[in-house]
Write a protein that holds these residues in place. Structure first.
Motif, short mmCIF file in Angstrom:
data_model
loop_
_atom_site.label_atom_id
_atom_site.label_comp_id
_atom_site.label_asym_id
_atom_site.label_seq_id
_atom_site.Cartn_x
_atom_site.Cartn_y
_atom_site.Cartn_z
N LEU A 1 13.51 -1.61 1.37
CA LEU A 1 12.06 -1.95 0.97
C LEU A 1 12.29 -2.12 -0.68
CD1 LEU A 1 9.93 0.09 3.17
CD2 LEU A 1 10.37 -2.56 3.15
N HIS A 2 13.01 -1.37 -1.39
CA HIS A 2 13.06 -1.04 -2.56
C HIS A 2 14.11 -2.12 -3.23
CE1 HIS A 2 16.49 1.38 -2.03
NE2 HIS A 2 16.71 1.41 -3.34
N GLY A 3 15.19 -2.27 -2.43
CA GLY A 3 16.31 -3.21 -3.16
C GLY A 3 16.49 -4.69 -2.63
N SER A 4 15.48 -5.16 -2.02
CA SER A 4 15.36 -6.49 -1.66
C SER A 4 14.29 -7.30 -2.14
CB SER A 4 15.78 -6.78 -0.17
OG SER A 4 14.79 -6.43 0.32
N ALA A 5 14.25 -8.58 -2.39
CA ALA A 5 13.07 -9.28 -2.66
C ALA A 5 12.08 -9.24 -1.58
CB ALA A 5 13.50 -10.70 -2.98
N GLN A 6 12.60 -9.33 -0.42
CA GLN A 6 11.70 -9.41 0.77
C GLN A 6 10.99 -7.87 0.87
OE1 GLN A 6 15.03 -10.20 0.66
NE2 GLN A 6 15.31 -11.79 2.30
N GLY A 7 11.42 -6.88 0.67
CA GLY A 7 10.91 -5.41 0.77
C GLY A 7 10.18 -5.15 -0.30
N GLN A 8 10.32 -5.73 -1.34
CA GLN A 8 9.39 -5.53 -2.62
C GLN A 8 7.95 -6.28 -2.22
OE1 GLN A 8 11.58 -6.61 -6.09
NE2 GLN A 8 13.14 -5.05 -5.78
N VAL A 9 8.20 -7.54 -1.53
CA VAL A 9 7.00 -7.99 -1.32
C VAL A 9 6.26 -7.64 -0.22
CG1 VAL A 9 6.19 -10.32 0.01
CG2 VAL A 9 7.89 -10.51 -1.87
N MET A 10 6.84 -6.89 0.66
CA MET A 10 6.20 -5.90 1.79
C MET A 10 5.74 -4.75 0.90
SD MET A 10 8.99 -5.97 4.81
CE MET A 10 9.60 -7.63 5.66
N LEU A 11 6.12 -4.02 0.09
CA LEU A 11 5.57 -2.92 -0.80
C LEU A 11 4.27 -3.34 -1.46
CD1 LEU A 11 8.53 -1.34 -1.96
CD2 LEU A 11 7.27 -0.72 -0.15
N ALA A 12 4.28 -4.57 -1.68
CA ALA A 12 3.15 -5.18 -2.66
C ALA A 12 2.06 -5.67 -1.73
CB ALA A 12 3.69 -6.47 -3.66
N PHE A 13 2.29 -6.27 -0.63
CA PHE A 13 1.11 -6.91 0.18
C PHE A 13 1.22 -6.24 1.73
CE2 PHE A 13 2.75 -10.18 -2.67
CZ PHE A 13 1.38 -10.62 -3.32
N GLY A 14 2.00 -5.32 2.04
CA GLY A 14 2.03 -4.74 3.17
C GLY A 14 1.00 -3.59 3.20
N ASN A 15 1.64 -2.75 4.33
CA ASN A 15 0.82 -1.43 4.85
C ASN A 15 0.93 -0.49 3.66
OD1 ASN A 15 1.14 1.29 5.92
ND2 ASN A 15 0.04 0.14 7.51
N ARG A 16 -0.26 0.00 3.33
CA ARG A 16 -0.22 0.81 1.97
C ARG A 16 0.68 2.23 2.38
NH1 ARG A 16 -3.08 1.62 -2.51
NH2 ARG A 16 -2.34 3.52 -3.93
N THR A 17 0.48 2.82 3.63
CA THR A 17 1.12 3.90 4.00
C THR A 17 2.68 3.83 4.01
OG1 THR A 17 -0.58 4.39 5.75
CG2 THR A 17 1.77 5.42 6.05
N LEU A 18 3.39 2.73 4.21
CA LEU A 18 4.65 2.33 4.27
C LEU A 18 5.03 2.44 2.58
CD1 LEU A 18 7.35 1.53 5.55
CD2 LEU A 18 6.75 -0.67 5.36
N ALA A 19 4.22 1.67 1.71
CA ALA A 19 4.26 1.99 0.43
C ALA A 19 4.67 3.27 -0.30
CB ALA A 19 3.50 1.11 -0.46
N ASP A 20 3.67 3.96 -0.01
CA ASP A 20 3.49 5.56 -0.48
C ASP A 20 4.74 6.14 0.04
OD1 ASP A 20 0.99 4.80 -1.44
OD2 ASP A 20 -0.23 5.81 0.13
N ARG A 21 5.01 5.82 1.18
CA ARG A 21 6.18 6.71 1.83
C ARG A 21 7.58 6.32 0.88
NH1 ARG A 21 5.67 5.90 6.81
NH2 ARG A 21 7.45 4.29 7.18
N THR A 22 7.52 4.93 0.79
CA THR A 22 8.86 4.51 -0.20
C THR A 22 8.55 5.03 -1.41
OG1 THR A 22 8.88 2.48 1.20
CG2 THR A 22 9.97 2.39 -0.79
N PHE A 23 7.84 5.05 -2.24
CA PHE A 23 7.51 5.47 -3.42
C PHE A 23 7.80 7.01 -3.47
CE2 PHE A 23 4.50 1.88 -4.17
CZ PHE A 23 5.39 1.33 -4.80
N ALA A 24 7.48 7.83 -2.57
CA ALA A 24 7.73 9.18 -2.57
C ALA A 24 9.27 9.55 -2.23
CB ALA A 24 6.78 9.88 -1.61
N GLY A 25 9.84 8.73 -1.57
CA GLY A 25 11.42 9.07 -0.95
C GLY A 25 12.35 8.78 -2.06
N LYS A 26 13.38 9.01 -1.45
CA LYS A 26 14.59 8.78 -2.48
C LYS A 26 14.98 7.23 -2.39
CE LYS A 26 19.70 10.06 -3.00
NZ LYS A 26 20.74 10.69 -2.38
N LEU A 27 15.18 6.67 -3.72
CA LEU A 27 15.45 5.50 -3.83
C LEU A 27 17.10 5.14 -4.37
CD1 LEU A 27 12.33 4.35 -6.09
CD2 LEU A 27 12.61 4.28 -3.52
N PRO A 28 17.89 4.96 -3.32
CA PRO A 28 19.31 5.15 -3.68
C PRO A 28 19.57 3.75 -4.39
CG PRO A 28 18.94 4.36 -1.09
CD PRO A 28 17.63 4.93 -1.87
#
Length: 269
Positions: A142-169
């Motif tokens: 989600l953090h390292g692809s254009a597709q994933g970043q669009v999902m973080l911007a327009f998709g489920n807020r819970t998924l975005a919050d979990r991504t921001f709070a987790g490790k970003l390798p």
């Protein structure tokens, strides 16, 4: 209770292995034998044989009587048929994705959101001498692809919050590993309506992605052009951006997006 924990963990691991075996067969281009499956998973043949037999017994896989190779069975088809959303999205994406592929000669890729990341459900291969794409069934971060970043911007807020709070390798030296920087990128994606992630997942590869919405106005998928930096530069030309936005809009319309807002019904043919 404490004595049951190891058995419970073992059961979860066994179930996970069964699913991985099923996915390996499902996403293979041809039927696979035990040796091939074991090799792809890095397991011994004896370790996966009982998983294969269990899947065959329950109808999720079938074994060819002559070659002894495995392929999907009727139960897998029935379950897939009961989950029409992805099939609808893939069918809706076929025409628009091919039009953009034919125009630029570059691969187009359709992904849907999942807890694991951006799941690739359809790819239309490019026509350049070396076509870059993504394998159906693979999952993009989600953090390292254009597709994933669009999902973080327009998709489920819970998924975005979990991504921001987790490790970003760091997938490459260009990957966004700082949550603050990632949030700034997502805010820009939301404002622009598209994302570009040059070399953030794989060196030399870029993606240009836009959101696809369903009849309820929810994010249904993300469609993108994927290619080498040579053909898809860090700052794409405006005509390419417009084409990706139009491709996403066309697929959204085919899924019914806009009809509910307009208070109308789907047109009849």
């Amino acid at each position: 209770m404490k004595r049951a924990a190891p058995r419970q963990a073992s059961s979860v691991q066994s179930g996970d292995t069964t699913l991985v075996v099923l996915e390996t067969v499902a996403f293979a281009e041809d039927e696979l034998g035990v040796t091939q499956i074991a090799g792809r998973l890095g397991l011994t043949k004896s370790a996966i044989y009982r998983h294969l037999q269990g899947l065959v017994d329950r109808g999720y896989l079938v074994q060819h009587p002559v070659t002894s190779r495995y392929s999907l069975g009727p139960k897998a088809y029935l379950i897939g048929h009961l989950a029409p959303a992805i099939g609808d999205v893939a069918r809706a994406g076929d025409g628009p994705m091919r039009e953009v592929r034919d125009r630029f000669g570059l691969s187009t890729v359709l992904t849907t959101p999942s807890n694991a990341g951006a799941l690739v459900v359809k790819t239309v291969s490019g026509t350049t001498s070396i076509a870059i794409g993504a394998r159906v069934g693979s999952v993009l971060t989600l953090h390292g692809s254009a597709q994933g970043q669009v999902m973080l911007a327009f998709g489920n807020r819970t998924l975005a919050d979990r991504t921001f709070a987790g490790k970003l390798p760091a997938l490459t030296r260009h990957s966004l590993t700082d949550p603050v920087a990632l949030k700034e990128r997502i805010a820009k994606v939301r404002a622009d309506g598209y994302s570009v992630a040059p070399e953030e997942s794989i060196i030399g590869i870029n993606g240009l992605a836009a959101p696809v919405f369903n009849v309820r106005g929810d994010l249904a998928a993300v469609v993108a052009i994927v290619s080498s930096i040579q053909y898809l530069p860090e700052k794409p030309e405006q005509d390419m951006i417009d084409a990706v936005l139009a491709m996403a809009s066309s697929i959204s319309t085919l899924l019914g997006y806009g009809y509910a807002e307009a208070g109308s019904t789907r047109p009849t043919r």
